[in-house]
Every structure is written in C-alpha cells, then in structure tokens.
Design a protein around this motif. Structure first.
Motif, short mmCIF file in Angstrom:
data_model
loop_
_atom_site.label_atom_id
_atom_site.label_comp_id
_atom_site.label_asym_id
_atom_site.label_seq_id
_atom_site.Cartn_x
_atom_site.Cartn_y
_atom_site.Cartn_z
N UNK A 170 0.85 -1.19 0.00
CA UNK A 170 0.00 0.00 0.00
C UNK A 170 0.88 1.24 0.00
N UNK A 171 0.96 1.90 -1.14
CA UNK A 171 1.66 3.17 -1.25
C UNK A 171 0.71 4.29 -1.65
N UNK A 172 -0.55 4.14 -1.22
CA UNK A 172 -1.58 5.15 -1.51
C UNK A 172 -2.12 5.73 -0.21
N UNK A 173 -1.28 5.82 0.80
CA UNK A 173 -1.64 6.50 2.04
C UNK A 173 -2.42 5.68 3.04
N UNK A 174 -2.65 4.40 2.77
CA UNK A 174 -3.42 3.57 3.68
C UNK A 174 -4.86 3.37 3.29
N UNK A 175 -5.28 3.94 2.16
CA UNK A 175 -6.66 3.76 1.71
C UNK A 175 -6.95 2.31 1.38
N UNK A 176 -6.03 1.64 0.71
CA UNK A 176 -6.22 0.24 0.36
C UNK A 176 -6.23 -0.64 1.60
N UNK A 177 -5.37 -0.34 2.56
CA UNK A 177 -5.34 -1.12 3.80
C UNK A 177 -6.66 -1.01 4.55
N UNK A 178 -7.19 0.20 4.65
CA UNK A 178 -8.46 0.38 5.33
C UNK A 178 -9.62 -0.27 4.61
N UNK A 179 -9.61 -0.23 3.28
CA UNK A 179 -10.69 -0.84 2.51
C UNK A 179 -10.69 -2.36 2.67
N UNK A 180 -9.51 -2.97 2.66
CA UNK A 180 -9.42 -4.42 2.84
C UNK A 180 -9.84 -4.82 4.25
N UNK A 181 -9.39 -4.07 5.25
CA UNK A 181 -9.78 -4.38 6.63
C UNK A 181 -11.27 -4.20 6.84
N UNK A 182 -11.86 -3.23 6.18
CA UNK A 182 -13.30 -3.03 6.30
C UNK A 182 -14.07 -4.20 5.71
N UNK A 183 -13.61 -4.72 4.58
CA UNK A 183 -14.30 -5.85 3.96
C UNK A 183 -14.10 -7.14 4.76
N UNK A 184 -12.94 -7.31 5.38
CA UNK A 184 -12.72 -8.51 6.20
C UNK A 184 -13.60 -8.50 7.44
N UNK A 185 -13.90 -7.33 7.98
CA UNK A 185 -14.83 -7.24 9.10
C UNK A 185 -14.33 -7.86 10.39
N UNK A 186 -13.05 -7.72 10.69
CA UNK A 186 -12.52 -8.27 11.94
C UNK A 186 -12.10 -9.72 11.86
N UNK A 187 -12.09 -10.32 10.67
CA UNK A 187 -11.63 -11.69 10.49
C UNK A 187 -10.40 -11.67 9.59
N UNK A 188 -9.66 -12.77 9.59
CA UNK A 188 -8.48 -12.84 8.75
C UNK A 188 -7.40 -11.87 9.21
N UNK A 189 -6.55 -11.47 8.27
CA UNK A 189 -5.44 -10.58 8.61
C UNK A 189 -5.03 -9.80 7.38
N UNK A 190 -4.58 -8.57 7.61
CA UNK A 190 -4.08 -7.69 6.55
C UNK A 190 -2.61 -7.42 6.86
N UNK A 191 -1.73 -7.88 6.00
CA UNK A 191 -0.29 -7.69 6.19
C UNK A 191 0.21 -6.71 5.14
N UNK A 192 0.66 -5.57 5.60
CA UNK A 192 1.18 -4.54 4.71
C UNK A 192 2.71 -4.64 4.72
#
Length: 317
Positions: free
Chosen positions: A94-116
């Motif tokens: 994610x080199x777009x300021x964290x927008x992609x990280x937040x969008x992925x975490x929002x879709x996961x809904x507290x499950x799984x994991x997001x590794x940047x």
C-alpha cells in the motif's frame, strides 16, 4: 444581518424579498436560486459513519495524488478481483496512504489478517486508516512486516532477532549506567505517578509489527491473495518477489495509474509461466444527475480511473 445574529433562513428570505427578478423566474430557476443561497448562508452538515467509498471519494476530489488517483470504482474492482473475503490473509503493498489497507480491513470485518509489507526499513505511511475509526478488534488484524522478514527463512530470522536483542540489551545497560540515581523524594513521586499508568492497558494501533507465529504460518501456507497499489514503484520488480509468497491458485491484483508498467509485467509473467488468466482491466464510471424531468449525465466527471492487472498464480515448475 449575520453580525446581528440573524439565521440563515432569515437571510435567504430577505434576499428573495429584495430581489426584483425572483418573481419573474421559473419554478426551476427559483429553486436553483434558493439552493445557491442556502449553500452560502445556511449550509447543512450531514454526519455519516466513514466508509471506504466516502473516504475514497473525498480524497479523490481534494487530494487525488495522495491516493495515486485511485477512483472508487477502481478500488472496488481491485478488491473483487483479489477475492477479498472473510477469514482471508491478504498481502498488501500500500503506497496510496493507507486507503487500500483500510478498505481491505473493512471488507474482512474483523476476520483474517491484513499484512502490509514494504521495502527497506521504513514502512509506507498509512495515516488514512485512522479516518475509518476501526475498533480494537479490526486494528489487531492490521499488521506490517518488512519484505526481508517474509522472504528469509526461519534460521535467518532467528539469527537476526538474536543480534537485535543483544544490541538492545547493550544499549539499555549503557543507558541505565549513565543515568543518575534518583533521590528518595523523586523515587516516591515516580512510584505514585507511574504505577497507575503501568496498570492501564494500551489500545491496539493499526499497523503493528506482525508476530513470529504469524510470519511462520504465512511462510508455510502462503497468503490468500496479493494486492499491489504502488504508483511510484516498478510493478514487475515487486511482483517477481511477492508472488512466491502467496499460495498456489491464489488471485492477485495490481493497480497502476498507467498502462505500460502493467503491460510489461503481464508480458514477463507470461514468459516466466508464473500465472494464468491474466487480464488488464480499465474501470469506467459515469455519474448521472437524477432529478424530475432532468435526468442526464453529470457535467463534470473523471474520464480516467487507472488500470488493474489481475490473474491467478500457478506452479512455475
């Protein structure tokens, strides 16, 4: 009238009463005149819960260069092509300021994991994640790990960790020896002040360093999918290093503002036989104004939304 404390509606009614041409206008022109004056003298604010769509649209209108000119339809297509779903482990660049990280975490809904992941020793800034107002459970799922830790083997990481631990111990012992001993009154004050704070637990922050157990699991099983949004980096140089980290038959999606870097990356992937089902998509969006007897496309729209390269990883052997 504003200095006298008049309300916005009173100012608008006074402007209409003093207007010599208001009565001669059509009903459509009168409504348009009211809306124009209301925006100036009586603005209305609507509070909404932040979402990936609203945050992306706000940044795209005001600061598009901070998010790599990533439009909301391109963001949604990026998540769909990468098959972001519950209980998934997503690898991000994610080199777009964290927008992609937040969008992925929002879709996961507290499950799984997001590794940047990131190159070098300094992670990419993800300050936009704070605007999502995630709870502690979702913040725990957002972690970071340098590319060196993901690519190195277990023995190498243990040696590096042991060396870092020894250096930290040496630095801490030197700093303790150089610090003067506090007096009795200072020690008593420090105990009364510090002890309550030490008992309080700190809230987890998004983007903490990944644990050793998680790194070991990802090295053995691989990630569920790969998403890259790095407008300032070469796509092929990133893909050839990151693609072996995801599991076989896992999807990947790469966003770039221009077509040529993705075309070169797609050609190299075909030559090396690392992926199948590859395609380059160009999202297309048209906004409409929907009003009684006045439904038409908007007068000002964005004509370009970037390109997305997607595919599925296979065994190259």
């Amino acid at each position: 009238m504003r200095r006298q404390g008049a309300k916005g509606d009173e100012i608008i009614e006074a402007l209409i009463a003093n207007s010599a041409t208001f009565e001669k206008k059509t009903a459509f022109s009168q409504e348009k005149y009211r809306i124009k004056k209301q925006k100036k003298y009586a603005p209305r604010v609507l509070l909404r819960r932040p979402s990936a769509r609203s945050i992306c649209e706000a940044y795209f209108k005001k600061y598009p260069n901070r998010i790599g000119f990533l439009r909301v339809d391109a963001l949604s297509l990026l998540l769909s092509l990468a098959n972001v779903s519950a209980n998934s482990d997503i690898l991000l660049v994610d080199m777009v300021g964290g927008l992609l990280t937040g969008a992925v975490a929002e879709r996961l809904g507290g499950t799984g994991c997001v590794c940047n992941t990131y190159l070098g020793s300094t992670p990419s800034p993800v300050e936009i994640v704070r605007t999502f107002n995630f709870n502690n459970e979702i913040c725990k799922r957002i972690v970071r790990a340098p590319l060196h830790d993901l690519c190195s083997d277990q023995t190498g990481t243990k040696k590096i960790d042991s060396c870092n631990a020894e250096l930290n111990v040496q630095i801490s012992t030197i700093s303790i020896e150089e610090m003067p001993l506090p007096s009795k009154h200072e020690a008593a004050d420090s105990q009364t002040i510090v002890s309550p704070q030490s008992k309080m637990g700190k809230a987890p922050k998004a983007g903490e360093k990944a644990s050793e157990e998680a790194l070991k699991s990802w090295k053995e099983n691989g990630f569920s999918s790969l998403i890259i949004a790095a407008p300032d980096a070469d796509a092929w140089n990133l893909v050839k290093v990151l693609l072996p980290l995801i599991s076989y038959s896992a999807p990947f999606a790469i966003y770039h503002q221009y077509l040529q870097p993705l075309a070169t990356c797609m050609h190299n992937l075909q030559q090396s036989k690392m992926a199948i089902g590859m395609q380059i998509s160009e999202p297309w969006l048209r906004e409409y104004q929907v009003l009684p007897s006045r439904t038409r496309p908007s007068m000002q729209m964005s004509s370009f939304g970037g390109y997305i390269l997607s595919g599925t990883k296979i065994c190259s052997s």
